[in-house]
Write a protein that holds these residues in place. Sequence first.
Motif, PDB file in Angstrom:
ATOM      1  N   ASN A 114       0.839  -1.185   0.000  1.00 20.73           N
ATOM      2  CA  ASN A 114       0.000   0.000   0.000  1.00 20.73           C
ATOM      3  C   ASN A 114       0.878   1.240   0.000  1.00 20.73           C
ATOM      4  N   ALA A 115       0.246   2.396   0.001  1.00 24.10           N
ATOM      5  CA  ALA A 115       0.964   3.666   0.041  1.00 24.10           C
ATOM      6  C   ALA A 115      -0.022   4.760   0.423  1.00 24.10           C
ATOM      7  N   TYR A 116       0.508   5.903   0.861  1.00 23.03           N
ATOM      8  CA  TYR A 116      -0.350   7.059   1.118  1.00 23.03           C
ATOM      9  C   TYR A 116       0.442   8.340   0.876  1.00 23.03           C
ATOM     10  N   THR A 117      -0.299   9.401   0.621  1.00 22.22           N
ATOM     11  CA  THR A 117       0.290  10.722   0.374  1.00 22.22           C
ATOM     12  C   THR A 117      -0.455  11.749   1.187  1.00 22.22           C
ATOM     13  N   ASN A 118       0.249  12.715   1.748  1.00 22.49           N
ATOM     14  CA  ASN A 118      -0.397  13.864   2.360  1.00 22.49           C
ATOM     15  C   ASN A 118       0.346  15.125   1.930  1.00 22.49           C
ATOM     16  N   MET A 119       0.155  16.203   2.640  1.00 26.70           N
ATOM     17  CA  MET A 119       0.749  17.457   2.214  1.00 26.70           C
ATOM     18  C   MET A 119       2.287  17.449   2.243  1.00 26.70           C
ATOM     19  N   GLU A 120       2.868  16.687   3.156  1.00 24.92           N
ATOM     20  CA  GLU A 120       4.314  16.789   3.330  1.00 24.92           C
ATOM     21  C   GLU A 120       5.090  15.506   3.095  1.00 24.92           C
ATOM     22  N   GLU A 121       4.429  14.387   2.838  1.00 20.54           N
ATOM     23  CA  GLU A 121       5.158  13.137   2.681  1.00 20.54           C
ATOM     24  C   GLU A 121       4.386  12.164   1.807  1.00 20.54           C
ATOM     25  N   THR A 122       5.121  11.203   1.246  1.00 19.65           N
ATOM     26  CA  THR A 122       4.546  10.075   0.532  1.00 19.65           C
ATOM     27  C   THR A 122       5.259   8.836   1.035  1.00 19.65           C
ATOM     28  N   GLN A 194      -4.432  25.679  -0.663  1.00 19.34           N
ATOM     29  CA  GLN A 194      -4.795  25.349  -2.040  1.00 19.34           C
ATOM     30  C   GLN A 194      -4.068  24.104  -2.539  1.00 19.34           C
ATOM     31  N   ARG A 195      -3.447  23.378  -1.639  1.00 24.96           N
ATOM     32  CA  ARG A 195      -2.728  22.179  -2.037  1.00 24.96           C
ATOM     33  C   ARG A 195      -3.353  20.943  -1.378  1.00 24.96           C
ATOM     34  N   ILE A 196      -4.685  20.860  -1.478  1.00 27.80           N
ATOM     35  CA  ILE A 196      -5.380  19.671  -1.009  1.00 27.80           C
ATOM     36  C   ILE A 196      -4.796  18.468  -1.747  1.00 27.80           C
ATOM     37  N   THR A 197      -4.470  17.426  -1.033  1.00 27.99           N
ATOM     38  CA  THR A 197      -3.669  16.344  -1.601  1.00 27.99           C
ATOM     39  C   THR A 197      -4.326  15.679  -2.801  1.00 27.99           C
TER      40      THR A 197
END
Length: 947
Positions: A114-122, A194-197
């Motif tokens: 699996n994987a996930y992304t947010n505003m500051e990391e992947t 304005q940088r909603i993931t």
Amino acid sequence: MSLLPRAFYPASCVLAVAAFAAPVWSQPLPTDGRLVTGTLDNGLKYIIMHHDVPEGRVELYVHMGTGSLNESEKQRGIAHYLEHMAFNGSKNFEPGALIPLFESMGLQFGRDQNAYTNMEETVYQLSMPEVSPDLINKGLLFFSDVVGRLSLLPNEIDSERQIIQEERRRSLSGQQRAGYYVLEHLVPGSIYGQRITIGTEGTINSVTQEDFRDYYGRLYTASNATLMIVGDVKPEDMKPYIQNAFGDLPKKDKPTRQDLSIKIPAKPYAIVASDPELTSASIDITRIDMPRGEPKTVPEYRLELVERMGESCFNTRMQNKVSRGGTSFLRLSAGMGDSSGAIRESGISAFCEPGKWKQCLADSAAELQRARNFGFTSRELENAKKRIMSGAERSVKMEATTPSRGIIQRLNRDVGAGAVLMSPEQELTLLQELVPSITPEEVSRHFSKEMEPRNAAFVVVVPSSAEVPTEAQLLELGLNALKAHPEAEAEGALAESLMTDKPTPGKVAESTLHEATGTWNGWLSNGVRVHHKFMDERKDNVIISISLVGGELLETPENRGITAAAALALARPATSTLSSSDIRELMTGKKVIVGGMGGGRGGRGGGGASLTDGLRLIVAGSPDDIESGMQVAYLVLTDPKIEDAAFSQWKTQELQSIEGATKNPQRAASRVIARTIFPESDVRVQPLTAEQVTHIDQAAAQRWLDKLIAKSPIEVTIVGDLDRDRAIELVDTYLGSLPARGRVSEKTLMKERTIPRPKGPRTSIVTIKTETPQAFVLAGFYGANEKDVADVRALSMASRILSTRMIKEVREDAQLVYSIGASSSPATTFPGFGVVQAGATTEPHKVDALIAKLSEMYATFAKEGCTDEELKTAKLQFAKTFEDQYKEPGFWQSRLEQVSFRGTDLDEILAAPEAYQALTCEQIRAVFAKYYSPETMIVVAVKPEEQ
């Protein structure tokens, strides 16, 4: 660090505390000596830890220090989109090859890869089912391709585009729209909000291969990656694997995050968001500052403790006020800390009824100013200290037997936050040194300073149907509210103990031991059924489940929903002499939780367990404090009280939930599913209505509760790190002393559990008026009863194989959904109502295509079954699943809970692994065809009205 939220403090504050504290406190925070760390020549960092729980397994994570905050305006959503592309082709893995390869090794997509992304990391994750050179090499090779060798082919980008849109669609709601609006306006002039993931519909459709190569080339580098390996491996043995996989990646400077243009607001301002789908209101008073980062030294850590204690004191005070009733807010809490490493927020958040938002704003501001002006008492601080210390002590005891996945998740959180990697034992030692020196005056001063609402943002989120203020009106109301001059908090009398004398114990009347599972089964002299299984695979953890059979099963059209109201005395334990606040205070610092459930909205849908079959009380935590939990259980099973505030708040929230389900397709679907599967003539199995909730009387609910606890058959399950003698002593004392009642069996209330199944097929196509362009589809058929063990196993295997097919055919090829899988839920409470099903959100115009596709897949499986290769892969996945589950107390607790009521055969639990491996494709097909037919089909679709 694992226990405490993050914050950093200005140098002036640090120096002040350093001067106050002992000189040794100026030391840097310690790091976990068990971690083997290093950096390759190209800048890739690695962290390795040996941890042999479970044996023969290893967890692999690679953390990329970039997320959506590094996107350009044109690239919005590309960080998350790129995460998807990592599974769609690289130098060493052709497009479409990666997921089947790992599945053939026993991994399940979404669970083990699996994987996930947010505003500051992947972050990319692999849970390897065994420690072998081949698996480790393949896992690290995939990660190294992610860091520097992705193909990013145009046709693969285009084929994934619609899947991303479906993922975006899945989260659409009124709450999401209002939340995004607030975030976009929280830091005026900045690109932060304005940088909603997930990005926007437009940018997802328009990003090109050039955009991917730009983002990937700038930000995916070895120097921006941290590899984590935790499992049953020798750290020194892993270094050659790491070098071999990552060593040839080019060396580049570590990228920095782009400038977000954050400017601290110079004056107070207001944000008003509304949406027609909302049913509740929220209030925020928050101040924005620059982020402060993570504590690196002992003084900085101590100041973080001071901050967390202030939050704890305030939040517990508000929780007690809500419990006592009379507040305009349903919940009020304070928080301080960094958000996405971009800003620091300090403020309060409240939730209330839409018509009370003005009063809620005034009352919330008054509570904030009361705490700032008068601070916290010694008793409040001592309780906060107890909570922190008990949590730290339990973390130390539990860590040795925490699975590797839990360990690597903690490491990953700390890496992402830039925190010092301390062990739980190091943190406990530090807390033991620091906590005693912290005073109420210090905590109060710090809270007052940090929570000063200068230049605050006043935020109101309300339904469009409510009184929606202008920003100017809200700003005026907020500033006036902060002028409040409340009096100091009055500290109430303190309850001295849960009970003065223990009850007279009962005794064990009969007992047997199931040798194969190690399960002790007994009857107490008062008719209470008890099951105990000792397990120390997870140290310092025991779960006690107390089931009172009846509840909703006994409801009538005249009192539908009354069990849910009755269960409030279990969910928020209270008695005629001890309020829930009293019990909460007396349990402060105890490493155990007590809570209950029973009844519900009846809209959980799918499977025979969609309606609860009684009341349940759970006591869970450390064996050291489990007796205190059992004392609370005894109190609520002998003298329970539904508190006025709890009853009023429950009604409000139930009505809001029912209203909300009329406005959002995904929320509406759960209610439609229940109405479709079960007969409409039986109110017990239908969703609660607003009229039913409004009709429920508190006094009647109390009488219903008193009747249930006096007469309901009781079945108790104890699983975990508690020896048999101690377990029997506890149940003898606190449950054997209860009034006598009838013994539970699989025939208990069988008349009430026997209801006619509607003739099929069952189809509900519902349209609702909504602002959300989203539909929800469920397609399935009536399945097996839990007692039909062989059929249950065959349908479970079929569901696993179908899930793999659906990922390929429904998600990847047809691009109808983001996420989907088949599941088999055997009937438990109501024989005949097992369900095999698959469901997902989709674009409204794809509803017919999704229903047709799922129906076609069921028909094909019933006719043709599976292939040998599919079965081989599924069997390997099941084998690894069972190997893990049999070591988990939670698995055994779920299997042993209500063993007598459900008629579960313990030998069949142990026989499952071998039985699954013995299944053939023809057996699975035949059982599937036995249950599936067009006449047994269940189809539900909820979609927006045509606009």
